[in-house]
Design an enzyme around this catalytic site. Structure first.
Site, short mmCIF file in Angstrom:
data_model
loop_
_atom_site.label_atom_id
_atom_site.label_comp_id
_atom_site.label_asym_id
_atom_site.label_seq_id
_atom_site.Cartn_x
_atom_site.Cartn_y
_atom_site.Cartn_z
N ASP A 1 34.56 43.46 39.30
CA ASP A 1 35.22 44.29 40.32
C ASP A 1 36.36 45.08 39.67
O ASP A 1 36.25 45.40 38.50
CB ASP A 1 35.69 43.39 41.49
CG ASP A 1 35.73 44.16 42.80
OD1 ASP A 1 36.44 45.17 42.86
OD2 ASP A 1 35.05 43.76 43.77
N HIS B 1 35.06 47.97 38.04
CA HIS B 1 35.19 49.11 38.95
C HIS B 1 36.38 50.00 38.62
O HIS B 1 36.73 50.88 39.39
CB HIS B 1 35.27 48.62 40.40
CG HIS B 1 34.02 47.95 40.86
ND1 HIS B 1 33.86 47.45 42.13
CD2 HIS B 1 32.86 47.67 40.22
CE1 HIS B 1 32.64 46.91 42.25
NE2 HIS B 1 32.03 47.03 41.10
#
Ligand SMILES: *[C@@H]1O[C@H](CO)[C@@H](O)[C@H](O)[C@H]1NC(C)=O
Length: 389
Positions: free
Chosen positions: A215, A238
């Site tokens: 993430d 991310h």
């Protein structure tokens, strides 16, 4: 003195003073009963009792975790403490029970003047990730591996955090926190394993980190002010994200954030600001993104003000979060999609004061594209793809 040198020298002095200046007592957790390399022996109690002794000391105490693997079910290091010079020196590895499932695993709460130095923490998140991957509705949300909350003057240096169930490191409600030289890793497809999350905190410095997760590399939540991020390598993951913001109507803003000298490798985003598409009093003001290298990044530069997962509570609404004074300079490299610069701002609260300077982002060897909605600002120097501001 450059702005990098200052925090690094301060950090160095902090380490010296916390470990050498006054010969404080050392509380070795093995003396409190902890047992290394016994996979079923829970060393939590020993850790907590060593901490309690350090916390009662008026000198410069050290809690020492020697080499070896120590199973720790849960540990909260609570203050206030009598000393404002406590060191926690981790030589070995703290290992979480597999399938822990609580909210936070290792917590520092209400401590002033703390150095956490070295070591590895292993959240053993694999079981929880597998539960989530199997679509299990009854999987717990997962634990943050290391949470530093309501604390002041904290240095976290040289820590390695692997395989957290959820976020690796969270800094919440703190002042003056320096995170230096941490290494974070979790599988690229592990859910919600953000590297470092900062929220409701001021004067936080993150330098020299390597973060590979499933993430966000660093995520920046409401109420973050005076945040400095420098020399961070991200990917997989991310990217660095301000947000999500604006989920709540009453929400603190994010102000004065610098993100400089970063490398993104194969990440979903590079430099992102993300807000919910719904009313909010939140804001983002004064952000400098400087000197980044993008290597095959899906969205190198992106502002997304239409975040609305599951289309609940926001369809047809505009984000109330006001974004202003955000500059991007010296951002180079390659985009994995045609749109390398994407400003998708709120129709009711357009982005203002966006600056682009010396940008060169390519897509498949050719120039990429940029896309602007409700974004106002200026471009200067060489800007490729050409600015749409
Ligand atoms: C912005 O934050 C930096 C630290 O990241 C700090 O040195 C600077 O003084 C802050 N600026 C303002 C105007 O508060």
């Amino acid at each position: 003195m450059s702005q990098l040198k200052k925090p690094v020298i301060l950090l160095f002095l902090t380490i010296i003073s916390a470990t050498h200046a006054s010969p404080g007592e050392v509380h070795d957790i093995v003396d409190y009963g902890a047992r290394p390399d016994r996979p079923r022996f829970d060393s939590s109690d020993s850790l907590i009792r060593a901490w309690a002794a350090a916390c009662e000391s008026t000198g410069s105490p050290t809690v020492s975790v020697p080499a070896g693997d120590f199973l720790v079910h849960r540990a909260t290091f609570a203050g206030p403490c009598k000393s404002s010079k406590i060191t926690v020196r981790i030589g070995g590895t703290l290992v979480a029970p597999s399938g822990y499932g609580g909210e936070s695993w290792i917590v520092f709460d209400n401590v002033e003047g703390l150095l956490v130095y070295g070591g590895t923490i292993d959240g053993r998140g694999g079981a929880l990730w597998a539960c989530k991957a199997a679509g299990g509705r009854h999987c717990p949300a997962g634990a943050t591996s290391l949470k530093i909350m309501n604390s002041k003057d904290v240095v976290l240096s040289g820590l390695t955090s692997v395989n957290s169930e959820r976020f690796h490191v969270v800094i919440h409600g703190c002042e003056h926190v320096t995170v230096h030289g941490v290494r974070i890793s979790a599988a690229g497809n592990s859910p919600n394993t953000d590297g470092i999350h900062v929220q409701m905190s001021t004067d936080v410095i993150i330098t020299g980190a390597s973060i590979r997760t499933g993430d966000d590399c660093v995520s920046i939540g409401p109420g973050t002010t005076n945040l400095w991020i420098e020399q961070v390598a991200c990917g997989p993951g991310h990217g660095i994200s301000i947000g999500s913001l604006g989920k709540e109507y009453e929400e603190k803003g994010v102000e004065n954030v610098t993100v400089k000298t970063t490398v993104f490798t194969g990440t979903e985003n590079g430099l992102r600001i993300k807000t919910w598409g719904r009313p909010s009093q939140g804001f983002v003001k004064g952000v400098v993104f400087e000197n980044s290298i993008m290597q095959n990044v899906h969205n190198p530069i992106i502002i997304d003000q239409n975040y609305c997962p599951d289309h609940r509570g926001c369809p047809g609404k505009n984000s109330g979060v006001r974004i202003s004074e955000v500059t991007y300079s010296d951002i180079h490299g390659s985009s994995a999609t045609p749109v390398a610069v994407n400003f998708d701002c709120s129709a009711s609260n357009p982005c203002t004061g966006i600056g682009l300077q010396n940008i060169k982002l390519t897509y498949g060897g050719a120039a990429a594209e940029s896309c602007c909605k409700h974004a106002d600002g200026e471009a200067s120097g060489l800007v490729v793809p050409p600015s749409c501001l």
